[in-house]
Design a protein around this motif. Structure first.
Motif, PDB file in Angstrom:
ATOM      1  N   THR A 365       1.357  -1.216 -15.434  1.00 50.89           N
ATOM      2  CA  THR A 365       1.873   0.084 -15.343  1.00 50.89           C
ATOM      3  C   THR A 365       3.522  -0.098 -14.641  1.00 50.89           C
ATOM      4  N   ARG A 366       4.170   1.043 -14.542  1.00 54.68           N
ATOM      5  CA  ARG A 366       5.791   0.839 -14.436  1.00 54.68           C
ATOM      6  C   ARG A 366       6.154  -0.114 -13.019  1.00 54.68           C
ATOM      7  N   HIS A 367       5.348   0.255 -11.983  1.00 54.60           N
ATOM      8  CA  HIS A 367       5.661  -0.347 -10.907  1.00 54.60           C
ATOM      9  C   HIS A 367       7.231  -0.121 -10.250  1.00 54.60           C
ATOM     10  N   SER A 368       7.792   0.984 -10.706  1.00 56.81           N
ATOM     11  CA  SER A 368       8.937   1.439 -10.537  1.00 56.81           C
ATOM     12  C   SER A 368       9.593   1.349  -9.171  1.00 56.81           C
ATOM     13  N   PHE A 369      10.799   0.633  -9.073  1.00 55.26           N
ATOM     14  CA  PHE A 369      11.352   0.620  -7.740  1.00 55.26           C
ATOM     15  C   PHE A 369      12.780   0.607  -7.856  1.00 55.26           C
ATOM     16  N   GLU A 375      17.022  -4.079  -2.639  1.00 56.05           N
ATOM     17  CA  GLU A 375      18.083  -4.939  -2.163  1.00 56.05           C
ATOM     18  C   GLU A 375      18.129  -4.566  -0.765  1.00 56.05           C
ATOM     19  N   PHE A 376      18.141  -3.466  -0.348  1.00 60.90           N
ATOM     20  CA  PHE A 376      18.276  -3.218   1.031  1.00 60.90           C
ATOM     21  C   PHE A 376      17.059  -3.428   1.851  1.00 60.90           C
ATOM     22  N   HIS A 377      15.972  -3.312   1.265  1.00 59.03           N
ATOM     23  CA  HIS A 377      14.766  -4.001   1.992  1.00 59.03           C
ATOM     24  C   HIS A 377      14.600  -5.329   1.950  1.00 59.03           C
ATOM     25  N   ILE A 378      15.029  -6.154   1.142  1.00 56.98           N
ATOM     26  CA  ILE A 378      15.185  -7.644   1.354  1.00 56.98           C
ATOM     27  C   ILE A 378      16.183  -8.133   2.149  1.00 56.98           C
ATOM     28  N   LEU A 379      17.441  -7.614   1.928  1.00 54.03           N
ATOM     29  CA  LEU A 379      18.411  -8.171   2.718  1.00 54.03           C
ATOM     30  C   LEU A 379      18.304  -7.722   4.170  1.00 54.03           C
ATOM     31  N   ASN A 380      17.834  -6.451   4.628  1.00 54.77           N
ATOM     32  CA  ASN A 380      17.507  -6.188   5.827  1.00 54.77           C
ATOM     33  C   ASN A 380      16.498  -6.890   6.406  1.00 54.77           C
ATOM     34  N   ILE A 509       9.636 -12.831  -5.097  1.00 54.94           N
ATOM     35  CA  ILE A 509       9.292 -11.499  -4.733  1.00 54.94           C
ATOM     36  C   ILE A 509       8.357 -10.811  -5.558  1.00 54.94           C
ATOM     37  N   GLU A 510       7.383 -10.196  -4.971  1.00 54.44           N
ATOM     38  CA  GLU A 510       6.341  -9.506  -5.727  1.00 54.44           C
ATOM     39  C   GLU A 510       6.445  -7.844  -5.373  1.00 54.44           C
ATOM     40  N   ILE A 511       6.361  -7.020  -6.406  1.00 57.45           N
ATOM     41  CA  ILE A 511       6.272  -5.595  -6.378  1.00 57.45           C
ATOM     42  C   ILE A 511       4.896  -4.950  -6.713  1.00 57.45           C
ATOM     43  N   PHE A 512       4.107  -4.367  -6.140  1.00 55.12           N
ATOM     44  CA  PHE A 512       2.805  -3.785  -6.300  1.00 55.12           C
ATOM     45  C   PHE A 512       3.072  -2.203  -6.586  1.00 55.12           C
ATOM     46  N   GLU A 513       2.225  -1.799  -7.390  1.00 57.47           N
ATOM     47  CA  GLU A 513       2.247  -0.359  -7.994  1.00 57.47           C
ATOM     48  C   GLU A 513       2.433   0.657  -6.606  1.00 57.47           C
ATOM     49  N   ASN A 514       1.820   0.241  -5.448  1.00 56.91           N
ATOM     50  CA  ASN A 514       1.816   1.151  -4.421  1.00 56.91           C
ATOM     51  C   ASN A 514       3.141   1.099  -3.449  1.00 56.91           C
ATOM     52  N   LYS A 515       4.135   0.410  -4.120  1.00 57.10           N
ATOM     53  CA  LYS A 515       5.385   0.032  -3.508  1.00 57.10           C
ATOM     54  C   LYS A 515       5.577  -1.005  -2.366  1.00 57.10           C
ATOM     55  N   ARG A 516       4.424  -1.587  -2.303  1.00 59.58           N
ATOM     56  CA  ARG A 516       4.327  -2.695  -1.381  1.00 59.58           C
ATOM     57  C   ARG A 516       4.926  -3.903  -1.862  1.00 59.58           C
ATOM     58  N   VAL A 517       6.065  -4.369  -1.079  1.00 58.43           N
ATOM     59  CA  VAL A 517       6.876  -5.606  -1.324  1.00 58.43           C
ATOM     60  C   VAL A 517       6.380  -6.814  -0.649  1.00 58.43           C
ATOM     61  N   ALA A 518       6.305  -7.941  -1.409  1.00 60.43           N
ATOM     62  CA  ALA A 518       5.835  -9.291  -0.861  1.00 60.43           C
ATOM     63  C   ALA A 518       6.919 -10.287  -1.091  1.00 60.43           C
ATOM     64  N   VAL A 519       7.378 -10.783   0.030  1.00 58.10           N
ATOM     65  CA  VAL A 519       8.393 -11.885  -0.223  1.00 58.10           C
ATOM     66  C   VAL A 519       7.995 -12.988   0.241  1.00 58.10           C
ATOM     67  N   TYR A 520       8.099 -14.174  -0.674  1.00 58.37           N
ATOM     68  CA  TYR A 520       7.748 -15.562  -0.136  1.00 58.37           C
ATOM     69  C   TYR A 520       8.869 -16.543  -0.241  1.00 58.37           C
ATOM     70  N   TYR A 521       8.954 -16.686   1.108  1.00 57.38           N
ATOM     71  CA  TYR A 521      10.248 -17.460   1.372  1.00 57.38           C
ATOM     72  C   TYR A 521      10.257 -18.823   1.597  1.00 57.38           C
ATOM     73  N   LYS A 522      11.098 -19.839   1.271  1.00 54.24           N
ATOM     74  CA  LYS A 522      11.123 -21.064   1.234  1.00 54.24           C
ATOM     75  C   LYS A 522      11.275 -21.890   2.695  1.00 54.24           C
ATOM     76  N   PHE A 523      10.911 -20.979   3.674  1.00 52.30           N
ATOM     77  CA  PHE A 523      11.030 -21.546   4.926  1.00 52.30           C
ATOM     78  C   PHE A 523       9.853 -20.758   5.691  1.00 52.30           C
TER      79      PHE A 523
END
Length: 530
Positions: A365-369, A375-380, A509-523
């Motif tokens: 599906t599109r997984h449009s974001f 960018e704001f979400h990740i940097l914030n 960074i993973e984006i799901f269809e329900n707008k959930r964002v999962a960030v995998y850090y190196k720390f």
């Protein structure tokens, strides 16, 4: 063909117009002084004068292998045969004509007879116009032996070169762009002050986020000579195509991938198909021969590793496309199908990230974001993590923990490679000894090759000692900490948030269809913020 031969008068009473063919290859040059071009010419000239024949011309190929018949002197000889300027070709022996038994047989059995040309190999007693000459019957066998000799020489040369490469000695004809051969040791690279700054510029531009094409365009606009043209103008490399070459994305990419610029000599990137063909095939990167710490680096190892990480993620954006540079390019993946997310713009100018599998195949599906919101979400979130941390030192420790583990794995991998190579050397020396006993290798060749392997073994043992010491004390140096602290401080201020800094902190960074964002850090993210 026989009818044509009958038109010629065979025998000593015929007026022969002689062409002497002289050849000496690099491998032949070391074997016997009698094989020199001058001695070949004197020897054959006396032979022609003694016979009373007319010497028309002498055709010379100095430094050309016998396995390849595309030689300037030999080609001129063929043209003169076609123009009927000569009707007798003389060489000192059959191997001077060539060492490829198929091609040699073609000229002896087809080309020369078809044109009524007599051929004589003086030392081998071959004379194609001499009836009932048993040496003529032996010529195919001599050609095969000459071919086998060429193959054996090629194998010995390759073994010697492989040994030198494994010992960290540079064996190429031309130094890589950015370096030159040392005047004291031709097998050692030293920095070329004229071109090394260009290499540094390429790495710096890439770390700042410039793509291969954009970097190539910048260098072309600045009028900087590309590697091929620079080599053409400053050496005896005379490939005419180099006169018109420019910087290309492929050239930039190859430079960024080359461990040589970090002080680790990388060789065996190309291999000849076989000893008779000049054509090369590309060797997979994992099969390159890479020896660490062989010469002064042009870029520091941390910058080189960062660039490899960025290239692995395909962070840089091709500047030929209509896309702008995206801060999160290369980090974003579809959380449901695992494909990369791609960028697409609407007519109103809004940029969205969508699943590339959906865009290409209309699957998933599109997984449009919206890009700006992502960018704001990740940097914030990164701001919150930094603010939560007591100080930068803790974040540095967390950010570097994975890097330390990776570094340790790299050391263990190198130890494994070196131990395997030591076993190979042991087997190789045993094989050389057996070849010496069988008479395949001379005592001189055995001593030389054994000495090369011995040097390589000593270097490997020394390197293993260093690596084992690193495993015992796998702590970061103060300079590495300070460099990482500086990067984190720069990121905290978000004065110039760039992909190079993100590569230090974010795995994906993973984006799901329900707008959930999962960030995998190196720390390791603080417990209270999970």
């Amino acid at each position: 063909m026989l009818a044509r031969i009958d038109n010629y008068k065979k025998g000593e009473d015929r007026a022969f117009k002689v062409g002497l063919y002289l050849r000496l290859s690099r491998e032949d040059d070391n074997y016997s002084l009698s094989e020199s071009i001058v001695n070949q010419k004197n020897y054959l000239t006396d032979y022609v004068l003694e016979k009373g024949w007319t010497l028309v011309d002498t055709y010379v190929d100095d430094g050309y292998t016998g396995t390849n018949f595309d030689r300037p002197g030999f080609n001129r000889l063929l043209r003169d045969i076609e123009d009927k300027k000569i009707n007798l070709v003389i060489t000192k022996d059959l191997s001077r004509l060539g060492r490829d038994y198929i091609k040699t047989g073609y000229y002896l059995e087809q080309y020369f007879p078809d044109r009524g040309v007599r051929y004589i190999a003086v030392n081998d007693g071959i004379d194609t116009f001499a009836d009932n000459n048993s040496n003529n019957d032996m010529s195919p066998f001599k050609s095969v032996m000459n071919d086998m000799y060429a193959k054996d020489i090629s194998k010995k040369v390759r073994t010697t070169l492989d040994s030198k490469r494994a010992n960290g000695k540079f064996v190429g004809a031309f130094a890589p762009y950015g370096y030159m051969k040392s005047l004291q040791d031709k097998n050692k690279l030293v920095i070329d002050p004229e071109t090394a700054p260009i290499i540094r510029q390429i790495f710096e531009l890439y770390v700042k986020g410039y793509g291969y094409t954009k970097i190539a365009n910048i260098l072309n606009d600045e009028g900087i000579l590309p590697p091929g043209l620079y080599k053409y103008k400053n050496s005896n490399y005379k490939n005419p195509k180099s006169k018109h070459c420019l910087w290309t994305p492929e050239t930039v990419s190859k430079i960024l991938l080359n461990p040589t610029y970090a002080g680790n000599l990388a060789q065996s990137k190309y291999r000849k198909i076989n000893y008779k063909l000049k054509k090369l095939r590309t060797v997979p990167r994992q099969e390159w021969v890479v020896v660490e710490n062989t010469h002064e680096p042009i870029v520091d190892i941390d910058t080189f590793r960062l660039v490899q990480e960025m290239m692995r993620k395909k962070v840089a954006v091709n500047s030929l496309s209509s896309q702008t540079e995206h801060l999160l390019s290369g980090f974003i993946f579809c959380g449901d199908c695992g494909e990369r997310m791609t960028f697409t713009a609407t007519k109103k100018g809004n940029v969205y990230v969508i699943c590339s599998k959906y865009k290409r195949l209309k699957r998933c599906t599109r997984h449009s974001f919206l890009e700006s919101e992502l960018e704001f979400h990740i940097l914030n979130e990164l701001r919150k993590i930094v603010a939560f941390s007591i100080d930068c030192e803790k974040l540095v420790k967390a950010a570097s923990s994975k890097a330390v583990k990776t570094k340790k794995n790299d050391i263990l991998s190198e130890i494994d490679r070196n131990e395997k190579r030591l076993k190979e050397i042991k087997r190789a020396i045993k094989s050389l000894y057996e070849d010496k006993l069988k008479g395949v290798l001379t005592e001189e060749d055995f001593v030389e090759l054994s000495r090369e392997y011995g040097k390589e073994r000593e270097k490997l043992l020394e390197r293993l000692s260093q690596l084992n010491a690193k495993i015992v004390s796998d702590t970061e140096t103060e300079s590495e900490k300070e460099a990482l602290i500086k990067q984190v401080k720069d990121f905290i201020g978000f004065k110039e948030p760039n992909r190079a800094i993100l590569s230090k902190l974010i795995e994906k960074i993973e984006i799901f269809e329900n707008k959930r964002v999962a960030v995998y850090y190196k720390f390791k993210k603080p417990e209270e913020m999970r």
